[in-house]
Write an enzyme that holds these catalytic residues in place. Sequence first.
Site, mmCIF file in Angstrom:
data_model
loop_
_atom_site.group_PDB
_atom_site.id
_atom_site.type_symbol
_atom_site.label_atom_id
_atom_site.label_comp_id
_atom_site.label_asym_id
_atom_site.label_seq_id
_atom_site.Cartn_x
_atom_site.Cartn_y
_atom_site.Cartn_z
ATOM 1 N N GLU A 60 0.833 -1.207 0.000
ATOM 2 C CA GLU A 60 0.000 0.000 0.000
ATOM 3 C C GLU A 60 0.867 1.256 0.000
ATOM 4 O OE1 GLU A 60 -4.032 -1.115 2.353
ATOM 5 O OE2 GLU A 60 -2.191 -1.194 3.566
ATOM 6 N N LYS A 138 -11.982 3.398 0.874
ATOM 7 C CA LYS A 138 -10.837 2.684 0.312
ATOM 8 C C LYS A 138 -11.404 1.455 -0.395
ATOM 9 C CE LYS A 138 -6.511 0.829 2.197
ATOM 10 N NZ LYS A 138 -5.744 0.690 3.450
#
Length: 160
Positions: A60, A138
Site C-alpha cells: 500500500e 478505500k
Amino acid sequence: LSSRRRNKLETAMALARCLRLVTKNIRNQFINQRAFSSKQDKLIVHGMTFHGYHGDLPAENELGQKFVVDVDVWTCLDKAQKTDLLDDTVNYVKIWELTKDCVENKQFEMIEALGGNISDSILNFDERIEQVKVQVRKPHVCIPGNLNYVGIEMTRRRGA
C-alpha cells in the site's frame, strides 16, 4: 438546630447548588446546540478520487491505491445567496485542493488519520466553516471476501 439537622440542611443546600450548576450546563448546551442546528446550509463536495499511499501493508505504501472522499461543510450561505459572489461563500475548489494535498502528498497508516487530517485542514482554512463531515472510502483492500469498500466517516465542529 441540632448538629444532625444542621448536617442534613447543609447537605440539602449543597445538593441544590449542584443541581443548579447541572441545570445551567444542560441549558447552555441546549442553547448552543440550537444555535448551531438552526443553520442547515451545507456545501457538498462528493466523489473526489485520488491516488494515495496510505495503509499498514508495504504494498500500500509502495504502489498506492485509489481513495474516494466526500466532504460536507456546514456554513451560512445567506450572503452568497444575496450577492452571488464567490468571496461570500466557502470556496469548494479550495476544499478539493486541500483534500487532494492530504491524500496525495501525505502518508498515513490509518484512514482514520487521513480523515482527521482532511477535517482539520478544511476547518482551519476558513473561519466561516462551522462543521465538516469527511468520508474516506478505500475500495481496494486486502480482505479475502467480497465488499465494495472500507471507510470512515468523521464529523468535526469548530471549537469542539
